[in-house]
Design a protein around this motif. Structure first.
Motif, PDB file in Angstrom:
ATOM      1  N   UNK A 287       0.769  -1.013   0.088  1.00  0.00           N
ATOM      2  CA  UNK A 287       0.057   0.079   0.168  1.00  0.00           C
ATOM      3  C   UNK A 287       0.821   1.350   0.086  1.00  0.00           C
ATOM      4  N   UNK A 288       1.954   1.167   0.789  1.00  0.00           N
ATOM      5  CA  UNK A 288       2.970   2.310   0.749  1.00  0.00           C
ATOM      6  C   UNK A 288       3.669   2.607  -0.496  1.00  0.00           C
ATOM      7  N   UNK A 289       3.807   1.404  -0.973  1.00  0.00           N
ATOM      8  CA  UNK A 289       4.553   1.594  -2.353  1.00  0.00           C
ATOM      9  C   UNK A 289       3.698   2.321  -3.420  1.00  0.00           C
ATOM     10  N   UNK A 290       2.597   1.581  -3.332  1.00  0.00           N
ATOM     11  CA  UNK A 290       1.547   2.233  -4.527  1.00  0.00           C
ATOM     12  C   UNK A 290       1.046   3.685  -4.383  1.00  0.00           C
ATOM     13  N   UNK A 291       1.159   4.070  -3.174  1.00  0.00           N
ATOM     14  CA  UNK A 291       0.955   5.597  -2.801  1.00  0.00           C
ATOM     15  C   UNK A 291       2.051   6.171  -3.168  1.00  0.00           C
ATOM     16  N   UNK A 292       3.250   5.785  -3.156  1.00  0.00           N
ATOM     17  CA  UNK A 292       4.497   6.766  -3.485  1.00  0.00           C
ATOM     18  C   UNK A 292       4.436   6.968  -5.020  1.00  0.00           C
ATOM     19  N   UNK A 293       4.133   5.759  -5.710  1.00  0.00           N
ATOM     20  CA  UNK A 293       4.055   5.923  -7.145  1.00  0.00           C
ATOM     21  C   UNK A 293       3.215   6.750  -7.549  1.00  0.00           C
ATOM     22  N   UNK A 294       2.030   6.847  -7.170  1.00  0.00           N
ATOM     23  CA  UNK A 294       0.817   7.567  -7.514  1.00  0.00           C
ATOM     24  C   UNK A 294       1.250   9.158  -7.233  1.00  0.00           C
ATOM     25  N   UNK A 295       1.812   9.308  -5.967  1.00  0.00           N
ATOM     26  CA  UNK A 295       2.153  10.680  -5.744  1.00  0.00           C
ATOM     27  C   UNK A 295       3.655  11.160  -6.741  1.00  0.00           C
ATOM     28  N   UNK A 296       4.561  10.388  -7.024  1.00  0.00           N
ATOM     29  CA  UNK A 296       5.479  10.724  -8.091  1.00  0.00           C
ATOM     30  C   UNK A 296       4.937  11.084  -9.342  1.00  0.00           C
ATOM     31  N   UNK A 297       4.036  10.388  -9.869  1.00  0.00           N
ATOM     32  CA  UNK A 297       3.250  10.597 -10.848  1.00  0.00           C
ATOM     33  C   UNK A 297       2.658  11.931 -11.162  1.00  0.00           C
ATOM     34  N   UNK A 298       2.077  12.236  -9.816  1.00  0.00           N
ATOM     35  CA  UNK A 298       1.230  13.544  -9.730  1.00  0.00           C
ATOM     36  C   UNK A 298       2.262  14.721  -9.718  1.00  0.00           C
ATOM     37  N   UNK A 330      10.716   7.676   3.422  1.00  0.00           N
ATOM     38  CA  UNK A 330      11.195   8.698   2.395  1.00  0.00           C
ATOM     39  C   UNK A 330      12.066   8.297   1.460  1.00  0.00           C
ATOM     40  N   UNK A 331      13.107   7.432   1.831  1.00  0.00           N
ATOM     41  CA  UNK A 331      13.818   7.097   1.068  1.00  0.00           C
ATOM     42  C   UNK A 331      13.470   6.319  -0.132  1.00  0.00           C
ATOM     43  N   UNK A 332      12.417   5.187   0.002  1.00  0.00           N
ATOM     44  CA  UNK A 332      11.899   4.613  -1.012  1.00  0.00           C
ATOM     45  C   UNK A 332      11.202   5.647  -1.898  1.00  0.00           C
ATOM     46  N   UNK A 333      10.668   6.687  -1.383  1.00  0.00           N
ATOM     47  CA  UNK A 333       9.885   7.707  -2.177  1.00  0.00           C
ATOM     48  C   UNK A 333      10.829   8.342  -2.961  1.00  0.00           C
ATOM     49  N   UNK A 334      11.976   8.824  -2.595  1.00  0.00           N
ATOM     50  CA  UNK A 334      12.984   9.623  -3.557  1.00  0.00           C
ATOM     51  C   UNK A 334      13.266   8.458  -4.527  1.00  0.00           C
TER      52      UNK A 334
END
Length: 454
Positions: A287-298, A330-334
Motif C-alpha cells: 500500500x505504501x509503495x503504491x501511494x508513493x508511485x501515484x504521488x510521484x506521477x502527480x 522517505x528513501x523509497x519515495x525518493x
C-alpha cells in the motif's frame, strides 16, 4: 549500458515449489558454512603476535590462507563432487551466494555496515541465476501459447502473470527468484547496449520539502498529508475478535504477536502465525509503495524539473521519531521519484539542505525560526507570509534554479523565458522528440516535454 529490472508473479506447480524451497535451503547452508569459516579464521587471529591470549588461541594453522571468495569457490567445487545435496542445486547459484557474502564483507569495511549474519529459513528468501538462456524470453514470453511462461534452470517452464511486455531489443541477463508472504516472484534483469542521455534542466521548476508533519510541501503551495500506513490501514481478517468492527493494523499485529509469544518454536502453528504476520506487513508495504508511485506521477504532472533536499534518511531512521520515519519511507519515495521522473523526462536533482527552513524565499533574510511548533513563515524584513514547509520548498526551488540555470548558461544553453511567475528563470526546452522514446520503442518512457518556445 541501460539496465532495467522487471518483476513478475510466478505460478509454480508443486514440483517447482519443492525445487525452489530446496534451492533456498541449500543456499542458506552454503551461506552459513562460508560465514562460519570466515569468522573462525578471524577469531583465530585475534591473539596478539607477541603474547598468548587468555581467552582464545589459534585454532587454525598459521599458514592457512584467508577463506576469501576464490578459495571458498574452489572448495565448493570439490565438495559438489561428493555431496549429493550440493549436486541438487545449480552450481552458478551457489557460487553467487559466495559472491554475495564477499560483497557483504566488502560493504562492512567500505560502507561501515554491520557484520554479516547467519541466515535461518525466514531470512534467506532469494537466489540468483547469474546467466540465462538467450531464448528463455523470445520463445516463451513474446510469442505463441507460451506467452505466460518463462524457462528457468532446473525449474523448466514456469507460469507467471504477464503484467507487462519486455521491451524489444532487451536481453535477459539474470533472474532472481524471491519468496514472499504472498507467493513467489521472478525479477528479470534486462540490458540494452545503448547510452541514454541525461534529462537536462528545463521547464517549470518545483521544490519539494519532506517532513513528518506533512509528508511533503511543494513550492507551488501544495501540502500533502503523511498517511500513517501502520496505524490507519484497515484490513478484514478472519480473526475472532470481541469487537464487531474491523480492527486497525496495529491492533491486529499486537494480537497476532501476543499469540506468537505462546507458540512453541519450530511448531507448525508458529509457522502459520508467522505467515499471517508477514502477509499483513506485506500488505502495508504494498500500500505504501503504491501511494508513493501515484504521488510521484502527480508531481511529474506539475513540473518538468524537481528539486529535493540532500538528506541522509538513515540518520532520520535512528532518531527519536524513527518509527514515523520508517513508516513514511522517505528513501523509497525518493528512489521511486527518480525512476518515474526518468521515465517521463523530468529533471530531478538534490540541493543543499542547510537552513532551508530559516531563510525567507522572497528576500533571503535569515528569520531564525528555531521551534518546530512555528508552522508559519512570517518574514520581519519583507513581510512575506506563507506556510513554513511551503517557504522551505520555495528556498529549495530557488537554490536548484540558481545552481542548474547557471550551469546550463555556462554550457551555452539559453535561459530566456520566465516559467515560474515569481522572478525565477527557466531553461527554454526544444520541442524535438525525446531520444529515449526512439530507443525504447515508446514502451518505457512517457515524455512530458512542454515546448516553451514557439
Amino acid at each position: 549500458m541501460l539496465t532495467l529490472t522487471y518483476e513478475y508473479k510466478l505460478i509454480p506447480d508443486r514440483r517447482q515449489i519443492e525445487v525452489i524451497e530446496n534451492t533456498l535451503d541449500v543456499c542458506r547452508s552454503v551461506w552459513n558454512y562460508a560465514l562460519r569459516e570466515r569468522k573462525d579464521w578471524l577469531n583465530s587471529r585475534k591473539s596478539p603476535v607477541n603474547a598468548c591470549s587468555l581467552k582464545q588461541e589459534y585454532i587454525i594453522p598459521v599458514d592457512t590462507p584467508y577463506p576469501n571468495c576464490n578459495n571458498q569457490s574452489k572448495a565448493l567445487t570439490e565438495a559438489k563432487k561428493t555431496n549429493d545435496r550440493l549436486k541438487s542445486v545449480n552450481a552458478q547459484v551457489l557460487q553467487q551466494v559466495l559472491r554475495t557474502l564477499d560483497r557483504a564483507f566488502a560493504d562492512m569495511q567500505s560502507k561501515k555496515m554491520g557484520f554479516p549474519r547467519f541466515k535461518n529459513k525466514y531470512r534467506l528468501r532469494s537466489y540468483v541465476y547469474p546467466q540465462m538462456l538467450k531464448d528463455c524470453v523470445s520463445a516463451s514470453l513474446n510469442t505463441g501459447v507460451k506467452g505466460n511462461q518463462i524457462k528457468l534452470p532446473q525449474l523448466g517452464l514456469v507460469k507467471f502473470r504477464k503484467s507487462r511486455d519486455i521491451p524489444n531489443g532487451f536481453e535477459v541477463k539474470q533472474a532472481r527468484i524471491v519468496r514472499r508472504a504472498s507467493g513467489y516472484f521472478v525479477m528479470l534483469s534486462l540490458q540494452l547496449d545503448v547510452n541514454i542521455p541525461d534529462v537536462p534542466f528545463h521547464g517549470h521548476p518545483l521544490g519539494i520539502d519532506l517532513g513528518l508533519d506533512k509528508f511533503l510541501a511543494t513550492s507551488d503551495g501544495e501540502l500533502v498529508a503523511r498517511p500513517r500506513f501502520l496505524n490507519q490501514l484497515h484490513r478484514k481478517l478472519k480473526l475472532r475478535l470481541r469487537s464487531a468492527s474491523t480492527p486497525s493494523v496495529v491492533e491486529v499485529l499486537k494480537l497476532l504477536q501476543r499469540r506468537l509469544r505462546n507458540k512453541i518454536k519450530g511448531s507448525n502453528n508458529r509457522h502459520k502465525l508467522n505467515q499471517k504476520i508477514a502477509r499483513l506487513h506485506q500488505r502495508i508495504s504494498d500500500t505504501r509503495k503504491d501511494w508513493h508511485f501515484k504521488l510521484a506521477h502527480s508531481l511529474c504532472d506539475q513540473a518538468q524539473s524537481i528539486f529535493i533536499e540532500d538528506i541522509n534518511f538513515i540518520s532520520w531512521a535512528k532518531g527519536m521519531l524513527r518509527k514515523h520515519t520508517l513508516d513514511a519511507s522517505f528513501g523509497q519515495f525518493v528512489t521511486i521519484l527518480n525512476w518515474v521522473a526518468w521515465k517521463r523526462d523530468v529533471f530531478v536533482a538534490k540541493v543543499d539542505k542547510n537552513y532551508t527552513s530559516q531563510i525567507c524565499p522572497n528576500c533571503g533574510f535569515h528569520t531564525g525560526k528555531k521551534l518546530l511548533s512555528e508552522r508559519e513563515h512570517n518574514c520581519p524584513e519583507c513581510g512575506y507570509r506563507t506556510h513554513r514547509d511551503v517557504a522551505a520548498a520555495q528556498v529549495i526551488r530557488n537554490r536548484g534554479v540558481e545552481e542548474y540555470a547557471l550551469h546550463q548558461d555556462a554550457l551555452g544553453h539559453s535561459v530566456s523565458e520566465n516559467v515560474c511567475g515569481d522572478g525565477l528563470a527557466g531553461a527554454a526546452m526544444p520541442s524535438q522528440e525525446s531520444v529515449k522514446q526512439k530507443l525504447l520503442n515508446a514502451n518505457l518512457r512517457i515524455p512530458r516535454y512542454i515546448a516553451l518556445s514557439n
